[in-house]
Scaffold this motif. Sequence first.
Motif, PDB file in Angstrom:
ATOM      1  N   SER A  52      30.433  24.385  48.513  1.00 47.77           N
ATOM      2  CA  SER A  52      30.674  24.192  47.082  1.00 47.77           C
ATOM      3  C   SER A  52      31.659  25.211  46.525  1.00 47.77           C
ATOM      4  O   SER A  52      32.206  25.022  45.433  1.00 47.77           O
ATOM      5  CB  SER A  52      29.352  24.278  46.306  1.00 47.77           C
ATOM      6  N   ILE A  53      31.913  26.279  47.271  1.00 50.88           N
ATOM      7  CA  ILE A  53      32.874  27.287  46.819  1.00 50.88           C
ATOM      8  C   ILE A  53      34.267  26.693  46.649  1.00 50.88           C
ATOM      9  O   ILE A  53      35.093  27.216  45.892  1.00 50.88           O
ATOM     10  CB  ILE A  53      32.914  28.473  47.811  1.00 50.88           C
ATOM     11  N   GLY A  55      35.142  24.164  45.008  1.00 48.23           N
ATOM     12  CA  GLY A  55      35.387  23.799  43.614  1.00 48.23           C
ATOM     13  C   GLY A  55      35.980  24.955  42.829  1.00 48.23           C
ATOM     14  O   GLY A  55      36.928  24.780  42.040  1.00 48.23           O
ATOM     15  N   ILE A  56      35.438  26.150  43.034  1.00 49.38           N
ATOM     16  CA  ILE A  56      35.951  27.343  42.356  1.00 49.38           C
ATOM     17  C   ILE A  56      37.353  27.667  42.852  1.00 49.38           C
ATOM     18  O   ILE A  56      38.251  27.999  42.067  1.00 49.38           O
ATOM     19  CB  ILE A  56      35.010  28.537  42.589  1.00 49.38           C
ATOM     20  N   LEU A  59      40.008  25.148  41.391  1.00 43.61           N
ATOM     21  CA  LEU A  59      40.260  25.351  39.968  1.00 43.61           C
ATOM     22  C   LEU A  59      40.997  26.657  39.715  1.00 43.61           C
ATOM     23  O   LEU A  59      41.966  26.704  38.937  1.00 43.61           O
ATOM     24  CB  LEU A  59      38.932  25.337  39.202  1.00 43.61           C
ATOM     25  N   TRP A  60      40.578  27.715  40.387  1.00 43.12           N
ATOM     26  CA  TRP A  60      41.184  29.033  40.153  1.00 43.12           C
ATOM     27  C   TRP A  60      42.633  29.075  40.630  1.00 43.12           C
ATOM     28  O   TRP A  60      43.493  29.694  40.003  1.00 43.12           O
ATOM     29  CB  TRP A  60      40.353  30.105  40.847  1.00 43.12           C
ATOM     30  N   PRO A 135      42.018  35.077  42.713  1.00 42.02           N
ATOM     31  CA  PRO A 135      41.975  33.697  43.227  1.00 42.02           C
ATOM     32  C   PRO A 135      42.553  33.565  44.633  1.00 42.02           C
ATOM     33  O   PRO A 135      42.011  32.830  45.464  1.00 42.02           O
ATOM     34  CB  PRO A 135      42.797  32.901  42.201  1.00 42.02           C
ATOM     35  N   TRP A 198      29.807  34.916  51.210  1.00 36.17           N
ATOM     36  CA  TRP A 198      29.245  33.602  50.873  1.00 36.17           C
ATOM     37  C   TRP A 198      29.121  32.736  52.130  1.00 36.17           C
ATOM     38  O   TRP A 198      28.093  32.089  52.355  1.00 36.17           O
ATOM     39  CB  TRP A 198      30.128  32.934  49.830  1.00 36.17           C
TER      40      TRP A 198
END
Length: 245
Positions: A52-53, A55-56, A59-60, A135, A198
């Motif tokens: 799921s990381i 998604g971040i 976007l970043w 990012p 993570w």
Amino acid sequence: MRRTITAWATLLLAVAFAAAPFVTEPFQGYDGNQLPVPQDSPPIQPAGWAFSIWGIIYLWLIVSAAFGLKSRGDDPEWEKVRGPLLIALAVGVPWLAVANESALLATVMIFLMAGGAIAALLRTPIFDRWTLRHPVGLFAGWLTAASFVSLGATAAGYGLVLGPTGWAWVCLPLALLVAAAVQSRPQVSPAYGIAVIWALTGIMVKNAPAGASPGIATLALLGILLIAALILRPLATRLLARREG
């Protein structure tokens, strides 16, 4: 302010990279059509929720590229970063489609992505941390882990000497060596190490239950402690310097 071609290209590729999952068949790991020995959730692969990381990251990277185009369109420090970052993004756009067809080619590609992202990270300037350094660091950190996950799964899938657990014992230390070397560099974003942690957490949680691979879980935990220590070391050094001063 002049806006360079590379600034425009970075934004366009960041958007294309983020859009790829919407136009590509879902990737759920290498299957039997790609590997002689099918790999059903090998120990080196993190738990599903860890992915799921992305998604971040997506976007970043878009926000970073948009800010760079608007406010740092021809900044020479940003231009140093854009070159290798463009390589990582350009390779990343078709990666999902390739990964659904060829594990071997996908593994080569993800190492190219990781190399480009790490090179970009090491070129980031001290300023614009939240709009560039962090990012890119998160992107590079996750790719560092993901590249060795892909290597372990592919090598085991081709039956090269070791099985899935054996390749996890090989690839996890290699990933930690690379991650530690990068995180040890001066001024490297903590986001790099956080992404690695993570991934390691996903590996640890997946392998911790009885009947899984507790040794791999323990190694992942040790890796988490190592990377966390490297992230916190600059802070500890500054606090010690203030105390002595």
